[in-house]
Design a protein around this motif. Structure first.
Motif, short mmCIF file in Angstrom:
data_model
loop_
_atom_site.label_atom_id
_atom_site.label_comp_id
_atom_site.label_asym_id
_atom_site.label_seq_id
_atom_site.Cartn_x
_atom_site.Cartn_y
_atom_site.Cartn_z
N ALA A 71 79.20 90.19 51.69
CA ALA A 71 79.47 90.33 53.03
C ALA A 71 79.51 91.70 53.35
CB ALA A 71 80.64 89.63 53.59
N ASP A 72 78.89 92.16 54.53
CA ASP A 72 78.75 93.55 54.94
C ASP A 72 80.13 94.15 55.05
OD1 ASP A 72 76.15 93.26 54.76
OD2 ASP A 72 75.94 93.04 57.06
N ASP A 73 81.13 93.42 55.45
CA ASP A 73 82.64 94.06 55.73
C ASP A 73 83.40 93.97 54.69
OD1 ASP A 73 82.60 91.43 55.88
OD2 ASP A 73 83.92 91.00 57.57
N GLN A 74 82.93 93.54 53.41
CA GLN A 74 83.67 93.27 52.20
C GLN A 74 84.06 94.50 51.44
OE1 GLN A 74 83.17 89.74 50.41
NE2 GLN A 74 84.71 89.79 48.94
N SER A 75 85.27 95.16 51.65
CA SER A 75 85.42 96.38 50.84
C SER A 75 86.27 96.21 49.49
CB SER A 75 86.31 97.27 51.89
OG SER A 75 87.52 96.69 51.82
N SER A 76 86.56 94.99 49.19
CA SER A 76 87.30 94.43 47.91
C SER A 76 86.99 93.25 47.57
CB SER A 76 88.75 94.75 48.01
OG SER A 76 89.21 93.90 49.12
N ILE A 77 86.97 92.94 46.29
CA ILE A 77 86.56 91.70 45.75
C ILE A 77 87.73 91.18 45.02
CG2 ILE A 77 85.13 90.58 44.18
CD1 ILE A 77 83.46 91.90 46.31
N ASP A 78 88.11 89.86 45.52
CA ASP A 78 89.57 89.16 44.94
C ASP A 78 89.23 88.79 43.53
OD1 ASP A 78 90.85 89.42 47.18
OD2 ASP A 78 90.65 87.34 47.92
N LEU A 79 90.23 89.28 42.77
CA LEU A 79 90.15 88.90 41.28
C LEU A 79 91.25 87.77 41.05
CD1 LEU A 79 89.51 89.01 38.20
CD2 LEU A 79 90.68 91.06 38.03
N SER A 80 90.96 86.58 40.74
CA SER A 80 92.10 85.58 40.42
C SER A 80 92.29 85.49 39.05
CB SER A 80 91.71 84.40 41.14
OG SER A 80 91.54 84.76 42.54
N TRP A 81 93.60 85.61 38.73
CA TRP A 81 93.88 85.16 37.01
C TRP A 81 95.15 84.20 37.14
CZ3 TRP A 81 97.00 88.79 33.58
CH2 TRP A 81 96.74 88.28 32.28
N ALA A 82 94.80 83.03 36.46
CA ALA A 82 96.15 82.13 36.33
C ALA A 82 95.99 81.69 34.87
CB ALA A 82 95.95 81.02 37.51
N MET A 83 97.31 81.06 34.52
CA MET A 83 97.41 80.18 33.15
C MET A 83 98.44 79.57 33.40
SD MET A 83 98.54 83.18 30.55
CE MET A 83 97.26 84.24 30.73
N LYS A 84 98.39 78.41 32.55
CA LYS A 84 99.88 77.69 32.02
C LYS A 84 99.88 78.09 30.50
CE LYS A 84 98.86 73.42 32.98
NZ LYS A 84 99.13 71.81 33.14
N THR A 85 101.21 78.64 30.34
CA THR A 85 101.69 79.44 29.06
C THR A 85 102.31 78.16 28.28
OG1 THR A 85 103.81 80.28 30.04
CG2 THR A 85 101.96 81.52 30.02
N PRO A 86 101.65 78.01 26.86
CA PRO A 86 102.32 76.99 25.97
C PRO A 86 103.72 77.51 25.55
CG PRO A 86 100.57 78.40 25.15
CD PRO A 86 100.58 78.74 26.62
N THR A 87 104.56 76.54 25.06
CA THR A 87 105.60 76.80 24.72
C THR A 87 105.66 77.24 23.35
OG1 THR A 87 107.89 75.95 24.16
CG2 THR A 87 105.92 74.48 23.86
N GLN A 88 106.38 78.30 22.99
CA GLN A 88 106.07 78.79 21.71
C GLN A 88 107.46 78.93 20.71
OE1 GLN A 88 105.04 82.51 23.56
NE2 GLN A 88 102.88 81.94 23.78
N GLU A 89 108.63 78.47 21.59
CA GLU A 89 110.04 78.80 20.59
C GLU A 89 110.62 77.67 20.87
OE1 GLU A 89 110.05 81.71 19.77
OE2 GLU A 89 108.57 82.75 20.76
N LYS A 90 111.81 77.60 19.93
CA LYS A 90 112.59 76.35 19.67
C LYS A 90 113.18 75.79 21.04
CE LYS A 90 116.10 74.59 16.46
NZ LYS A 90 116.67 75.00 15.12
N ASN A 91 113.55 76.59 21.95
CA ASN A 91 114.25 75.96 22.96
C ASN A 91 113.41 76.18 24.39
OD1 ASN A 91 116.36 75.78 25.24
ND2 ASN A 91 117.91 75.92 23.72
N LEU A 92 113.03 75.06 24.77
CA LEU A 92 111.84 75.45 26.17
C LEU A 92 112.85 75.82 27.10
CD1 LEU A 92 109.47 74.85 27.53
CD2 LEU A 92 110.09 72.63 27.92
#
Length: 637
Positions: free
Chosen positions: A221-242
């Protein structure tokens, strides 16, 4: 236990209770957060929800208009028109083959998919989860990464669902080597494209990513001065105590030029709109992080969110949207990098980006003591001995040596009070019906004897900063992760010598031996303090049992906490017993008594403040006596 020691104990206990309440959410709140969270990753950026609805309506309206104008269109023709409307200049990229490239060095292994051109999984090499599996920061079924923008017709696109063309192949680097691979998203021509250039050097946790916009002016778009960067994740459990993992995992973000990062709430669902230019944003877990860092800075704005998943396999669902600057030059580029690695304070600090401030070591004074005193000392000891259990032992000894003058002063104060105990009991018996005269007589005795009744309480309060600092240090220290010592397989989490097979409310489904030893030694210390150090006779009603109940309360908390912390307290108690035995042997209470008797013979020196205080007490007593006389006189009339 004398009143001064009791006051100090109650203050410390109260502060500990407040600290635990501050750092742990209730089960009800956590359950509510789980219920509120929607596992679907389809719409992560809720701020664009209204835009998504408007986009769908605009798409439907446009398609209906096309079909209305040409009634001869069949299903395939309608689908073609739908794709053209939906994908615009990227219509040729909405289908393709999903293939995966792998880039790796000595520390990380990243998988990059042509579907979205994104990093879909990262493994930290040489590191295992608590149950011995390869440690994955995130996997393909739980991550989202893409650019979102509007075309000239104000239809919103996202690169996350489009297919990129790989330029290059999988590679492995080591040492000083550095290689790159490119994921390119072509538009309607081969000269207009968006691309991600991923670069990785040997022996590094940083993965560079450069976004290039080539000939994209007519696409956006002509009026667009920035582009949205979306980043997301569900982090898996790694330790003994959730539960412990969820207690500290959240999104951190740091504004450009600011020293201290901000973060979302750790114990409940949270979302914030960001006003300002970010330098980096981090998806922080208990001992590892995935961090997106701009080489310069992101554009103004964005948002971040965190939520608790309903399943027991993931710690948190985290997301962020950050604007990438776009200047419509035809060859725009934005350079950034990912950090995929541990939360070791010294490692994060080496990048000089304030990344280490996401490792919470305590606020204000407590955090300062950890950052500048205890953590450097702990790391030095850990590097000097073969086992971190021994390092904790040495650290405890050093701390107790530093605190010994305070402990000695407290013991002397108790000894002086014990010497005065017979005289205090006489005053109590003499003025048992007049509390004010009893207080005045007691204070007069203290002044004549040269004894400060608060001297035993103040040393206890001086130990609070050290106590609170170490409470924060051990659970946050990455160095303790999976470090074995005696029966504990991992000092960063609880040690379990007996798994019950069922859960006891308020205690758990296991028995931590270090927590049990700490509790038993604390109860023993409390009993010894009662029998040997209490100089003032009966305690306040109910306090006798409270001081025994509190260690049991802490047992329920420490049973599922860092074994290193319980071990430290246990060793600290053992050293305290030794110190008490030595002080009892070498402190001559007869000499103390003789000194007190000498002090009684000397004239009492009073400060102006004490003189004013006593005058106020005398005036108050006089007013009470006059009031009593008036009451009696009124009754006689």
């Amino acid at each position: 236990m004398d009143r001064r020691t009791l006051i100090g104990f109650v203050i410390i206990t109260g502060l500990l209770v407040i600290w635990m309440q501050w750092n742990s959410g209730s089960k009800e709140k956590e359950a509510a957060a789980q219920k509120r969270y929607n596992d679907s990753m389809a719409v992560i950026d809720s701020t664009n929800h209204a835009q998504a609805i408007a986009y769908k309506k605009k798409l439907d309206d446009s398609l209906k208009l096309v079909v209305a104008k040409d009634t001869s269109l069949n299903f395939d023709s309608i689908k073609t028109h739908h794709d053209l409307l939906k994908y615009g200049a990227f219509v040729n990229a909405h289908t393709g083959k999903d293939s995966i490239l792998t880039i790796e060095n000595e520390k990380i292994k990243a998988s990059i998919s042509t579907h979205g051109g994104k990093i879909i999984a990262v493994e930290l090499k040489g590191i295992k989860t608590w149950d011995g599996k390869p440690l994955m920061l995130f996997t393909s079924d739980s991550t989202h990464f893409g650019l979102s923008f509007f075309d000239p017709k104000r239809i919103r696109f996202s690169t996350d669902s489009l297919y990129f063309k790989p330029i290059g192949s999988s590679f492995s680097v080591s040492g000083k080597e550095s290689k790159s691979v490119t994921m390119r998203l072509y538009s309607d021509t081969s000269t207009n494209y968006v691309e991600y250039v991923y670069s990785l050097a040997g022996n590094s946790n940083m993965l560079d990513c450069k976004i290039n916009f080539v000939g994209c002016n007519h696409i956006f778009a002509d009026d667009q001065s920035s582009i949205d960067l979306s980043w997301a994740m569900k982090t898996p459990t790694q330790e003994k105590n959730l539960a412990n993992e969820r207690r500290v995992a959240t999104v951190f973000y740091n504004f450009d030029g600011e020293e201290t990062p901000e973060n979302l709430n750790e114990i409940k669902d949270d979302k914030k709109s960001i006003t300002g230019e970010l330098k980096w944003v981090s998806f922080k877990q208990q001992y590892f992080s995935s961090i997106l860092i701009a080489n310069t800075k992101f554009a103004n704005g964005g948002d971040a969110s965190v939520a608790v998943p309903s399943d027991p396999f993931h710690v948190k669902a985290m997301s962020t949207t950050v604007p990438v600057p776009f200047n419509k030059s035809g060859t725009d580029a934005f350079a950034m990098k990912f950090y995929f690695g541990n939360n070791k304070y010294s490692d994060l600090k080496s990048y000089n980006l304030n990344l280490e401030r996401e490792v919470y070591l305590g606020w204000s004074l407590f955090g300062g003591l950890n950052r500048y005193v205890f953590l450097p000392l702990f790391n030095w000891l850990g590097g000097s001995v073969a086992n971190y259990g021994i390092a904790i032992l040495l650290l405890t000894i050093i701390v107790k040596i530093i605190l010994f003058p305070i402990a000695y002063k407290s013991y002397l104060s108790s000894a002086k009070m014990r010497v005065l105990k017979p005289e205090i009991e006489e005053i109590t018996a003499k003025f048992k019906d007049d509390a004010l005269k009893k207080q005045q007589a007691t204070m007069a005795l203290y002044k004549k004897a040269g004894v400060n009744p608060a001297a035993g309480c103040i040393p206890l309060l001086l130990q609070i900063p050290i106590l609170f600092s170490l409470i924060r240090l051990f659970p946050a220290a990455y160095e303790l992760r999976q470090q074995h010592f005696l029966w504990a397989h991992d000092l960063s989490t609880y040690d379990s010598v007996w798994n019950f097979g069922f859960s006891i409310p308020g205690y758990g489904d296991h028995m931590s031996l270090f927590a049990l030893l700490m509790t038993v030694s604390t109860l023993l210390y409390t009993w010894m303090n009662q029998q040997l150090l209490s100089p003032t006779g009966p305690q306040l009603p109910g306090m006798k049992w409270l001081i025994y109940i509190m260690p049991l309360f802490f047992l329920s908390f420490l049973n599922s906490y860092s074994a290193a912390l319980s071990y430290y307290y246990f060793v600290s108690n053992i050293i305290t017993f030794t110190q008490m035995a030595l002080m009892r042997r070498f402190v001559d209470e007869k000499a103390i008594h003789a000194k007190i008797e000498e002090n009684k013979k000397k004239p009492v020196k009073q400060s102006g403040f004490m003189q004013r205080l006593e005058k106020a007490q005398r005036d108050r007593q006089k007013q009470l006596q006059e009031a009593q006389k008036n009451v009696k006189g009124g009754k006689k009339k």
